[in-house]
Structure formats: C-alpha cells, structure tokens
Design a protein around this motif. Sequence first.
Motif, PDB file in Angstrom:
ATOM      1  N   UNK A 131       0.842  -1.185   0.000  1.00  0.00           N
ATOM      2  CA  UNK A 131       0.000   0.000   0.000  1.00  0.00           C
ATOM      3  C   UNK A 131       0.885   1.246   0.000  1.00  0.00           C
ATOM      4  N   UNK A 132       0.541   2.220  -0.835  1.00  0.00           N
ATOM      5  CA  UNK A 132       1.328   3.442  -0.926  1.00  0.00           C
ATOM      6  C   UNK A 132       0.655   4.586  -0.184  1.00  0.00           C
ATOM      7  N   UNK A 133      -0.263   4.277   0.723  1.00  0.00           N
ATOM      8  CA  UNK A 133      -0.922   5.307   1.507  1.00  0.00           C
ATOM      9  C   UNK A 133      -0.138   5.561   2.785  1.00  0.00           C
ATOM     10  N   UNK A 134      -0.202   6.794   3.267  1.00  0.00           N
ATOM     11  CA  UNK A 134       0.470   7.122   4.509  1.00  0.00           C
ATOM     12  C   UNK A 134      -0.260   6.462   5.663  1.00  0.00           C
ATOM     13  N   UNK A 135       0.479   5.931   6.613  1.00  0.00           N
ATOM     14  CA  UNK A 135      -0.194   5.402   7.804  1.00  0.00           C
ATOM     15  C   UNK A 135      -0.837   6.538   8.597  1.00  0.00           C
ATOM     16  N   UNK A 136      -1.840   6.208   9.364  1.00  0.00           N
ATOM     17  CA  UNK A 136      -2.536   7.219  10.162  1.00  0.00           C
ATOM     18  C   UNK A 136      -1.580   7.803  11.203  1.00  0.00           C
ATOM     19  N   UNK A 137      -1.623   9.126  11.358  1.00  0.00           N
ATOM     20  CA  UNK A 137      -0.765   9.792  12.346  1.00  0.00           C
ATOM     21  C   UNK A 137      -1.456   9.792  13.697  1.00  0.00           C
ATOM     22  N   UNK A 138      -0.795   9.223  14.692  1.00  0.00           N
ATOM     23  CA  UNK A 138      -1.282   9.240  16.065  1.00  0.00           C
ATOM     24  C   UNK A 138      -0.206   9.936  16.894  1.00  0.00           C
ATOM     25  N   UNK A 139      -0.515  11.094  17.496  1.00  0.00           N
ATOM     26  CA  UNK A 139       0.519  11.861  18.211  1.00  0.00           C
ATOM     27  C   UNK A 139       0.825  11.306  19.597  1.00  0.00           C
ATOM     28  N   UNK A 140       1.521  10.185  19.643  1.00  0.00           N
ATOM     29  CA  UNK A 140       1.947   9.640  20.932  1.00  0.00           C
ATOM     30  C   UNK A 140       2.967  10.579  21.567  1.00  0.00           C
ATOM     31  N   UNK A 141       2.906  10.734  22.875  1.00  0.00           N
ATOM     32  CA  UNK A 141       3.805  11.678  23.545  1.00  0.00           C
ATOM     33  C   UNK A 141       5.236  11.146  23.660  1.00  0.00           C
TER      34      UNK A 141
END
Length: 108
Positions: A63-73
Amino acid sequence: MAVVGRFSHTLRSVLSAQTRQLSAAAAHGDQGAKTWKLLSFLVALPGVGVCMLNTFLKMQHHSHEQPEFIPYTHLRIRSKRFPWGDGNKTLFHNSHVNALPDGYEHHE
C-alpha cells in the motif's frame, strides 16, 4: 577430583580425534571445496533468487498510503535540534513515511 581428571582426559582424546579427522580430510584432496561449490550454486544462489522474488512480489502489493498519524507523547521527542537542514527532520527523512512531531508534511 577424579571426576575432573577423567573429564579432562576424555575431552583431550575427543579433541585429538577430531584434529586427526580434519587432517585426514585435508589430505584427501579438495573434496570439501567441491562440496562448498555445489552448495553455493545449488542452495545459496537459488535461495537469494527466491528472496529477491519474494521482495519484488511484496512491493507490488504494498500500500502506498500514509499510515494514520497518532501523536503519541513518547515518540518523536526533540530535546534539541538536529545539526542539519531545518533541525526538525532526521538525516534520512522521507516525507511520505516519516512523520514530524506535529504530523505529516502535506505536499500538493
């Protein structure tokens, strides 16, 4: 103490027998070289080919889609700036895959 003496005697006899076997194998010509040559051509090279084919096929279905961004601290902590570029990107930064601390870069 007798157990240690017997163990060391047994160990010495095994090691000397192995040394004699290796010396005898070396005296019988280069049969070992032929074996390794056959193993290289019949096992190693096809193995490398299968690994290359596997990698190629996996890249076709990737898959050439960006993975979902999750702002972990605990991820992407910047205690000081990087000494190159704008100081926020790693040395081998890929804007499609690597997120910055506040999210992905948007290219239009």
